[in-house]
Design a protein around this motif. Sequence first.
Motif, PDB file in Angstrom:
ATOM      1  N   GLN A  34       2.546  -3.420   7.338  1.00  0.00           N
ATOM      2  CA  GLN A  34       3.185  -3.133   6.060  1.00  0.00           C
ATOM      3  C   GLN A  34       2.531  -3.906   4.922  1.00  0.00           C
ATOM      4  OE1 GLN A  34       5.768  -0.846   5.833  1.00  0.00           O
ATOM      5  NE2 GLN A  34       5.267  -0.995   3.660  1.00  0.00           N
ATOM      6  N   ILE A  35       2.250  -5.179   5.154  1.00  0.00           N
ATOM      7  CA  ILE A  35       1.682  -5.990   4.080  1.00  0.00           C
ATOM      8  C   ILE A  35       0.310  -5.453   3.662  1.00  0.00           C
ATOM      9  CG2 ILE A  35       0.700  -7.681   5.720  1.00  0.00           C
ATOM     10  CD1 ILE A  35       2.078  -8.392   2.184  1.00  0.00           C
ATOM     11  N   GLU A  94      -2.467  -0.672  -2.016  1.00  0.00           N
ATOM     12  CA  GLU A  94      -2.088   0.137  -3.178  1.00  0.00           C
ATOM     13  C   GLU A  94      -2.474  -0.531  -4.496  1.00  0.00           C
ATOM     14  OE1 GLU A  94      -0.414   3.378  -3.262  1.00  0.00           O
ATOM     15  OE2 GLU A  94      -1.568   3.178  -1.418  1.00  0.00           O
ATOM     16  N   GLY A  95      -2.988  -1.738  -4.397  1.00  0.00           N
ATOM     17  CA  GLY A  95      -3.400  -2.458  -5.601  1.00  0.00           C
ATOM     18  C   GLY A  95      -2.330  -3.423  -6.048  1.00  0.00           C
ATOM     19  N   PRO A  96      -2.726  -4.485  -6.737  1.00  0.00           N
ATOM     20  CA  PRO A  96      -1.777  -5.542  -7.092  1.00  0.00           C
ATOM     21  C   PRO A  96      -0.654  -5.085  -7.999  1.00  0.00           C
ATOM     22  CG  PRO A  96      -3.923  -5.893  -8.125  1.00  0.00           C
ATOM     23  CD  PRO A  96      -4.102  -4.806  -7.136  1.00  0.00           C
ATOM     24  N   ILE A  97      -0.915  -4.103  -8.865  1.00  0.00           N
ATOM     25  CA  ILE A  97       0.144  -3.652  -9.768  1.00  0.00           C
ATOM     26  C   ILE A  97       1.236  -2.922  -8.995  1.00  0.00           C
ATOM     27  CG2 ILE A  97       0.675  -2.085 -11.671  1.00  0.00           C
ATOM     28  CD1 ILE A  97      -0.640  -4.663 -12.530  1.00  0.00           C
ATOM     29  N   ARG A  98       0.843  -1.959  -8.175  1.00  0.00           N
ATOM     30  CA  ARG A  98       1.842  -1.245  -7.374  1.00  0.00           C
ATOM     31  C   ARG A  98       2.549  -2.204  -6.408  1.00  0.00           C
ATOM     32  NH1 ARG A  98      -1.925   2.736  -8.393  1.00  0.00           N
ATOM     33  NH2 ARG A  98      -1.181   4.887  -8.617  1.00  0.00           N
ATOM     34  N   PHE A  99       1.775  -3.125  -5.860  1.00  0.00           N
ATOM     35  CA  PHE A  99       2.365  -4.088  -4.935  1.00  0.00           C
ATOM     36  C   PHE A  99       3.414  -4.938  -5.647  1.00  0.00           C
ATOM     37  CE2 PHE A  99       2.164  -8.433  -3.075  1.00  0.00           C
ATOM     38  CZ  PHE A  99       2.731  -8.153  -1.839  1.00  0.00           C
ATOM     39  N   LYS A 157       6.498  -3.016  -6.193  1.00  0.00           N
ATOM     40  CA  LYS A 157       7.271  -2.802  -4.973  1.00  0.00           C
ATOM     41  C   LYS A 157       8.103  -4.022  -4.593  1.00  0.00           C
ATOM     42  CE  LYS A 157       7.182  -1.263  -0.243  1.00  0.00           C
ATOM     43  NZ  LYS A 157       6.464  -0.608   0.839  1.00  0.00           N
ATOM     44  N   ILE A 158       7.532  -5.195  -4.827  1.00  0.00           N
ATOM     45  CA  ILE A 158       8.277  -6.406  -4.466  1.00  0.00           C
ATOM     46  C   ILE A 158       9.165  -6.875  -5.622  1.00  0.00           C
ATOM     47  CG2 ILE A 158       6.530  -7.127  -2.781  1.00  0.00           C
ATOM     48  CD1 ILE A 158       5.565  -9.203  -4.827  1.00  0.00           C
TER      49      ILE A 158
END
Lengths: 725, 270
Positions: free
Chosen positions: A414-415, A421-426, A429-430
């Motif tokens: 998962q990580i 997905e790239g730092p922005i999407r990541f 998400k968090i």
Amino acid sequence: MIGGFSGKILRINLTAGEITTLDSQKYLDQGFLGGNGLGTAVVWDLLKDFSIDGLDVKNIITIMPGGLAGTLVPGAGRTEVTNFSTAGFPTMDAKTMYCNPWYSRSNVGGKVATMIKLAGWDGIVIEGRASNPCWINIVNDKVTLEDAGPKGHNLWGLDTWATQEAVWQIVAANQKYGGWLKLASGDDYTTQRPAVLCIGPAGETLSRFAALVHEGGGGAGDGGAGSVFGSKRLKAISVLGSGSVTVADPKALMETRKWHWANYSYDVDNPGLPSDASVAGKGRQTTAQAPGIRPGYNSGSFLGQPLRYSSCSMCFAPCKNRYQDGVYNDMFCSDSWGTAETPRVAQQIASDMHKFGFNTRIIKRTSTFVRALQSMGLMGVGKKIDSGKLQLENFGSFGWAHSLFQTISDRKEQIGNDLAEGPIRFAAKIGRLAEELATGDSLAFPQQGNLNSEAHQTFCGGEWAYGSLIQAKDINEHDFFWNYKAAAAYSTYGFGGLKGPITAEQFANHVSDCMAPYQGDPFMLDYGEGETGIYSVHKAKQIAWHRHWSRFFKQTLGLCDWQYPYWFNSNASDLKGNSPEVEVRYLNAVTGLNMNIEQGMEIGRKIFNMDRAILTLQGRHRDLEKFSAFMYTAKAPRTVPDLFTVYKDKQWQWWGTKEFSTPGNWGPTGKSNMDPAGVEEWKTHFYKVEGWDTKTGWPTRATLDGLKLGYVADKLYSAGKLGTA
Amino acid sequence: MADVQGKKPEEKTNGKGMSRRTFIGTGAGLVVGGVAGGLIGSKMVSGPEAPSLPKAPASFTDIGGQTALRTLVTSMPPSAAYLVHDSTKCAFCQTCMMACSLAHEGKENISLSRIQIDANALGRYPNDLVMNVCRQCVTPVCVEKCPVGACQIDTANGNVRVIDQAKCIGCQTCISACPHLPHRTIWDSVAKKATKCDLCLNTPFWGEKGGPGGKQACVELCPMNAIKLVPQTPPQSEKAGYEVNLRSANYEGLVSKSNTTVWWQSTPAK
């Protein structure tokens, strides 16, 4: 046919397996002289719907050599890549925050452009999606789609270096390099290896920041071009050319190159730093302008290692190196891994990064974000953000970095899947994106999630920051940057025995005189926040000039922004460089078009407007063009490239990071911050300078008709997005 | 590795108290008629201030045996100049190749270049790159083998080995006969003729006079100063002679400031 061009674009539809050609003459006749201009014009014609995702099968990727590539023009060996971005940047609408696949560009140096030209092509267009992993083998006019899967050449799964070496051997068939290879295209021979542009594991698994990699450290990474290849199941393009590139005036080209080198290049046999007194005065300043730039730019970090200075095609300012063990070959400042146990480990990590095929700038930001989350106690095994098998111990080691690369490119956990997905999407998400963009603490992406290349390059109010805001991507253009660095070094430190200074007023006057068609307005170079500064119409003109210049001279003709424009020369009695004379001389020698600088700038404006129309059709609007919240706080970067010119108290001054950062010196509240209202003022000025609708930021019919882009206006009108003001 | 600049700190002697550089300097006119490899080994022979000799016969394909070879040698004057290079200095910018084709043919074409750089971007320095120039061989097999005399010695221009395109019948004998890898005679697949380095004697697309007393496009435009024209005849053995040290002392300082070893001295010539 215009000199430097073949009149043919290679068009490959991977879905249908069709290989055809496009006539490039009609594009050349409109001034789309290669590179970005040609790519964007072709995309406009071939793609009817611009509302596609970067990974959509309909996405088109163009690979276009600069118009002057394949000739003796130094620093013209760049290949432009355009595609709808898979990286994307979020809008500022918190409710509908999404990553928009803005139309994007990137470019790569090395030998790609020269080989495409020598193979007889003005560029390559890739459409569709193959049913199985494939690669494209171009040997002059013989073009084949090859099987990259396990039943074929088994390239899928290989890293970028192994892919290139495998392709070299496949193309050579049973022949060996070192002698003449007889080519598959017929009675043709070469001693050269094919130029290969390929993806690694990161591109195969559609990491949104995967790059196209060429040679050891070359790459086109912005816009997620590697994942576009991956989505098309395209592992690599190999190009080997043994043909000719025409030149309109060979003697003029030879003479211009000699003049350029003799008067404006470094002396390779006296290549010491200009600040090194032992060589001061002997050598000429490097064409790359900066005092630290010399053959083997990175050698300073690795003194003691024998190395080769390495160039892109035709360049006389080799800024890369090749090493005894091949590690870190052809890599660069942006490839430097920030935190590593030793410089040697940093080299190994950088090589590993390229083998996986990541966009180096974004994977580095991803790594620091992961590190920050770990430090905050948010990431770890069993924690809120489960790190799975990601190695979080021994930060700075090769193993730490390799684990990150492997986990992301595998996408098995998962990580890894989330980070890919790239730092922005990541971050979204968090649940940390809004906070990060507000504080800039761990993910300082200043233009709506746009990558912050380096702090000094996104200095608020600088041409880099404003340009990136307008282009919806990091412009990554070093032109003003290098000229300021060179002048600053001269003024502050002196180049060895050559003591400055050049005054801020002299510099602003001289550079602005070179900025046709806006010449004669030195306040374009005012980086202060007074009436003539960063919120004024003068700054709007500078950004307009920069966008137009870059679109034509850098991104269409393919001139490297480490060499052009060249305004400041410490060794000339008048301290002047050779721009725009040198660009125009090369352009005319190769093409025979007999153009002047104003005509070139006008084509740049035309390409920029077509680009703007595509962004507009994608949803770009004035309301989206805002800096991230942290840019209006004390967290905003105020580190500048040594010195900038500022007009304050009715006099020109050199300002450095200290002056910009001193409370009370700069900024509406005396806290050295940008003013949101000021940025809005600047946007209005800029849209007016461009002839756009000031309420929407959309191009108007009058502007587009004036650029002979009436068909572009028609499409905007049909979409209800034609500017009216 | 030979040192044509004479800047090498340590000069090897030839066993007679004479350094190589001294030998070069005083050797002018000593030997005319040295033959490739076996006859003169690794000795430098002089550049020719050689008298102008009769034009080479159309073909030497019928010549064989040592006596005949010596006869051949004495009737084939050495070139008045040679291109030498420093492969460790080359940045593989390809300028030399493009300059060569542009000056000669008026178009950019690496495959038509008389100088060929073979490089591997993923290779290991210094074995990642080899520069290959026409050696203007003391015994030019290309001249010897040409059946129609198209490949010839231009005695009016410093004995440069050239190919007369008007005479070339495209048989490729000179290409297959060239003993070097890659062969230094070039195949023009469009014109269907062979060509070779003429030290820029015939460069209609460049405004400079070439030949032994003139300028060469590759030398003039190489940004690394990695190619040089010299009057001395390099050793004719396969792996030495044309690969020389062209780096200045300043160059040395930048490359390895923290390393006092002058590392390239021990770099084996290719």
